[in-house]
Design a protein around this motif. Sequence first.
Motif, PDB file in Angstrom:
ATOM      1  N   SER A   1       0.831  -1.207   0.000  1.00 26.69           N
ATOM      2  CA  SER A   1       0.000   0.000   0.000  1.00 26.69           C
ATOM      3  C   SER A   1       0.866   1.258   0.000  1.00 26.69           C
ATOM      4  O   SER A   1       0.570   2.237  -0.707  1.00 26.69           O
ATOM      5  N   ASN A   2       1.949   1.233   0.770  1.00 28.69           N
ATOM      6  CA  ASN A   2       2.840   2.392   0.825  1.00 28.69           C
ATOM      7  C   ASN A   2       3.518   2.633  -0.524  1.00 28.69           C
ATOM      8  O   ASN A   2       3.735   3.787  -0.921  1.00 28.69           O
ATOM      9  N   LEU A   3       3.857   1.552  -1.225  1.00 25.56           N
ATOM     10  CA  LEU A   3       4.500   1.695  -2.526  1.00 25.56           C
ATOM     11  C   LEU A   3       3.532   2.266  -3.558  1.00 25.56           C
ATOM     12  O   LEU A   3       3.930   3.033  -4.436  1.00 25.56           O
ATOM     13  N   ILE A   4       2.271   1.890  -3.464  1.00 23.73           N
ATOM     14  CA  ILE A   4       1.272   2.491  -4.350  1.00 23.73           C
ATOM     15  C   ILE A   4       1.217   3.998  -4.110  1.00 23.73           C
ATOM     16  O   ILE A   4       1.201   4.803  -5.047  1.00 23.73           O
ATOM     17  N   ASP A   5       1.211   4.380  -2.839  1.00 25.47           N
ATOM     18  CA  ASP A   5       1.172   5.807  -2.501  1.00 25.47           C
ATOM     19  C   ASP A   5       2.430   6.516  -3.018  1.00 25.47           C
ATOM     20  O   ASP A   5       2.359   7.640  -3.517  1.00 25.47           O
ATOM     21  N   ARG A   6       3.571   5.854  -2.883  1.00 29.48           N
ATOM     22  CA  ARG A   6       4.818   6.472  -3.335  1.00 29.48           C
ATOM     23  C   ARG A   6       4.815   6.656  -4.852  1.00 29.48           C
ATOM     24  O   ARG A   6       5.211   7.710  -5.359  1.00 29.48           O
ATOM     25  N   CYS A   7       4.376   5.638  -5.568  1.00 23.12           N
ATOM     26  CA  CYS A   7       4.318   5.738  -7.028  1.00 23.12           C
ATOM     27  C   CYS A   7       3.338   6.824  -7.462  1.00 23.12           C
ATOM     28  O   CYS A   7       3.568   7.523  -8.457  1.00 23.12           O
ATOM     29  N   THR A   8       2.254   6.962  -6.721  1.00 23.13           N
ATOM     30  CA  THR A   8       1.271   8.011  -7.010  1.00 23.13           C
ATOM     31  C   THR A   8       1.895   9.389  -6.829  1.00 23.13           C
ATOM     32  O   THR A   8       1.763  10.270  -7.696  1.00 23.13           O
ATOM     33  N   ALA A   9       2.589   9.575  -5.714  1.00 21.94           N
ATOM     34  CA  ALA A   9       3.214  10.869  -5.456  1.00 21.94           C
ATOM     35  C   ALA A   9       4.325  11.155  -6.462  1.00 21.94           C
ATOM     36  O   ALA A   9       4.452  12.284  -6.957  1.00 21.94           O
ATOM     37  N   HIS A  10       5.136  10.147  -6.780  1.00 17.11           N
ATOM     38  CA  HIS A  10       6.230  10.328  -7.739  1.00 17.11           C
ATOM     39  C   HIS A  10       5.687  10.723  -9.110  1.00 17.11           C
ATOM     40  O   HIS A  10       6.214  11.645  -9.749  1.00 17.11           O
ATOM     41  N   THR A  11       4.634  10.048  -9.541  1.00 15.79           N
ATOM     42  CA  THR A  11       4.038  10.367 -10.840  1.00 15.79           C
ATOM     43  C   THR A  11       3.430  11.761 -10.825  1.00 15.79           C
ATOM     44  O   THR A  11       3.530  12.508 -11.811  1.00 15.79           O
ATOM     45  N   SER A  12       2.824  12.141  -9.702  1.00 17.50           N
ATOM     46  CA  SER A  12       2.234  13.477  -9.590  1.00 17.50           C
ATOM     47  C   SER A  12       3.303  14.561  -9.641  1.00 17.50           C
ATOM     48  O   SER A  12       3.053  15.678 -10.119  1.00 17.50           O
ATOM     49  N   GLU A  13       4.501  14.247  -9.153  1.00 13.52           N
ATOM     50  CA  GLU A  13       5.591  15.220  -9.139  1.00 13.52           C
ATOM     51  C   GLU A  13       6.320  15.315 -10.480  1.00 13.52           C
ATOM     52  O   GLU A  13       7.175  16.171 -10.668  1.00 13.52           O
ATOM     53  N   THR A  14       5.976  14.428 -11.405  1.00 12.92           N
ATOM     54  CA  THR A  14       6.618  14.426 -12.717  1.00 12.92           C
ATOM     55  C   THR A  14       5.953  15.454 -13.622  1.00 12.92           C
ATOM     56  O   THR A  14       4.751  15.379 -13.874  1.00 12.92           O
ATOM     57  N   GLU A  15       6.740  16.409 -14.097  1.00 16.65           N
ATOM     58  CA  GLU A  15       6.201  17.455 -14.960  1.00 16.65           C
ATOM     59  C   GLU A  15       6.716  17.296 -16.386  1.00 16.65           C
ATOM     60  O   GLU A  15       7.881  16.978 -16.608  1.00 16.65           O
ATOM     61  N   THR A  16       5.843  17.505 -17.329  1.00 21.29           N
ATOM     62  CA  THR A  16       6.211  17.457 -18.738  1.00 21.29           C
ATOM     63  C   THR A  16       5.290  18.377 -19.526  1.00 21.29           C
ATOM     64  O   THR A  16       4.117  18.538 -19.172  1.00 21.29           O
ATOM     65  N   GLU A  17       5.825  18.957 -20.574  1.00 20.34           N
ATOM     66  CA  GLU A  17       5.012  19.792 -21.452  1.00 20.34           C
ATOM     67  C   GLU A  17       4.403  18.986 -22.585  1.00 20.34           C
ATOM     68  O   GLU A  17       3.602  19.508 -23.358  1.00 20.34           O
ATOM     69  N   ASP A  18       4.782  17.715 -22.688  1.00 17.35           N
ATOM     70  CA  ASP A  18       4.311  16.863 -23.768  1.00 17.35           C
ATOM     71  C   ASP A  18       2.909  16.339 -23.454  1.00 17.35           C
ATOM     72  O   ASP A  18       2.690  15.712 -22.406  1.00 17.35           O
ATOM     73  N   GLU A  19       1.967  16.575 -24.348  1.00 17.37           N
ATOM     74  CA  GLU A  19       0.576  16.186 -24.105  1.00 17.37           C
ATOM     75  C   GLU A  19       0.428  14.675 -23.993  1.00 17.37           C
ATOM     76  O   GLU A  19      -0.311  14.167 -23.133  1.00 17.37           O
ATOM     77  N   TRP A  20       1.127  13.934 -24.871  1.00 23.91           N
ATOM     78  CA  TRP A  20       1.038  12.469 -24.858  1.00 23.91           C
ATOM     79  C   TRP A  20       1.508  11.916 -23.517  1.00 23.91           C
ATOM     80  O   TRP A  20       0.841  11.076 -22.906  1.00 23.91           O
ATOM     81  N   GLN A  21       2.652  12.389 -23.016  1.00 18.74           N
ATOM     82  CA  GLN A  21       3.167  11.904 -21.744  1.00 18.74           C
ATOM     83  C   GLN A  21       2.314  12.375 -20.578  1.00 18.74           C
ATOM     84  O   GLN A  21       2.107  11.647 -19.606  1.00 18.74           O
ATOM     85  N   THR A  22       1.790  13.588 -20.684  1.00 24.89           N
ATOM     86  CA  THR A  22       0.896  14.093 -19.637  1.00 24.89           C
ATOM     87  C   THR A  22      -0.327  13.199 -19.501  1.00 24.89           C
ATOM     88  O   THR A  22      -0.753  12.855 -18.387  1.00 24.89           O
ATOM     89  N   ASN A  23      -0.889  12.789 -20.622  1.00 25.78           N
ATOM     90  CA  ASN A  23      -2.043  11.890 -20.602  1.00 25.78           C
ATOM     91  C   ASN A  23      -1.662  10.519 -20.042  1.00 25.78           C
ATOM     92  O   ASN A  23      -2.445   9.895 -19.301  1.00 25.78           O
ATOM     93  N   ASN A  24      -0.472  10.036 -20.408  1.00 21.18           N
ATOM     94  CA  ASN A  24      -0.002   8.758 -19.865  1.00 21.18           C
ATOM     95  C   ASN A  24       0.101   8.820 -18.341  1.00 21.18           C
ATOM     96  O   ASN A  24      -0.315   7.894 -17.635  1.00 21.18           O
TER      97      ASN A  24
END
Length: 573
Positions: free
Chosen positions: A299-322
């Motif tokens: 459960s903690n790893l799910i939360d960590r992956c969620t936070a890590h993905t939320s902290e990932t910034e990109t200007e690319d629309e395709w990657q943003t949607n991914n």
Amino acid sequence: MTTPAAILTSLKGGNALPLRPPSLVMNLERLGALHQSRLSFMRTLVRRIMKERWQITPSLFQLDQEGYGTVIYKVVAPHGVFNFVLFSNYLSPEERNDRVIATKWDLTMALVEGDVDEIYLEKLRQNVPKQEAGRLDSRVFVLSRANRSARNFEYVVDQLAQGQQPDVGKIAKVGYLYRTTAVYGSGKLGMADWEKVRNNFPDFARPFAGEMFVCFMLRNFSLLQAEHIAKNRSPKNYSSLKPAIKRYFGIGNSTGLGMAPYLVNHPLLINRWIEMRELALARVCALGYVDESIKKQFSNLIDRCTAHTSETETEDEWQTNNNATVLQDLAALKHHTSSGFKDWGHLLQWSHENCSLQGQEMLVSILLELYPGLVDELEEFHTADEHLDLDPLMPLQALKQIIETRYDWALTIDFNAEGARETCWYRSEEKMEPRLGSIADIEAKDKQMALGVGYAVRKCYNQLRAYMNEHPEHTTARFMVARPKLRGIVRRIQSMNQSTYGDIQANLLDQNILPMHLLRCKLAFFGVSKFDPRSRLWVRNTMFQGAPLLEDIGKPFNDDWFMPLAPKQQGDK
């Protein structure tokens, strides 16, 4: 020592563990959905450095107040002594260019065998800053270069000079001080080839271990240099980086098409990488116990992956949607498992039915993270003999059967459809770097690389059937005499029949091919994170973010830097 063949056998009664089928695993889009894992090369390298307590210390530190000069780190590893040699030079803003056509960089560096005296250092000084224009010898394992982050470097130096810490939110947007634009090895420009390194230098005898080490060292130097400049700029006010913030800095990377052909040209090696990852997953599903502690960690790893993905910034629309889709998948996974689940195998099947490919492969990485005892030993089996041998005595009926079973995916593609053979992979004349063009470009067509494996198999199959109509009793040898141009693809077909994975099941000549999937796959095996595509042909990413620092070697290490998160601003641990 356990052999690769034996490692593919279950611990239960000698029965082979069920692996996911190649038709699923080798789908190009799925390969482009892979994430970093415990078996990624950065993770395995850091584990070795920390476990074996490598001694890495500056033996020469000649930087002026602005951080320009020469630095040498002496590296004492269990099986040898090496040196990491780095040159820092002034680079004007108009000269800064991340593309391969650049001729000057902020930093240039090399990993070399043995000690470096003044004579050899001068030789390196005359050639390393020139990169491709220079010439090296076989004492050099890896050559690289890097440029400062325009958004971060001066900002961090200014903050430290004022006695302040950089804002973590700002750093999270660009998690590095330098970005490397090329990391060369394996015999290029006169350097040591892979066979020499593999056979004679155990410390770097794993795929891309030398290249990953150079990036690891670059990341540590970037932090040292920033602090050095800040301290000289304002000795009275200067404050060093807090360790938690310091570890959050990685090293940036820009990767283009140069990496893509590797996955096609080294099928037996790629087979081994994927085979070990799939075996690790199979082990977890078959042998991974599930208790309350594991459920909490999951459960903690799910939360960590969620936070890590939320902290990932990109200007690319395709990657943003991914990224948005992955967040939805993680939320669904969290909800689905909140009231319990049967076992990992069923959960994996649930993900295949309810999550995107990136969500499914994120779950795989999470599962591998839970069981180091089942996973980590497989890192010893990432190398492979890459000989593609021709079997001249194989009956043609057997060859035909291999194509119809192993390469059934290629036989289902309509290569006569519009756009099916539109894309042309070729090497540029100036830099000999891979490029993507159209088959209508005669110059590109004349220089094209043999990456259309599916199409080559289809042509071979058509000619084989026609030949067998007249000579069904002949062997492969007779067929090769009659069709010598097919020798390369026949050798590949026969050799790959001894492996499970390795061949990407896609038409790489199609006009709609997305090279990003190839780049993402290889980078995931390296262990990078925070993919930020700049076009369909190249991507920025972050390496070694969250990894331990040189000063952490010798201290307790729990290998817990998977999907790193931004530290709390007040964190100083």
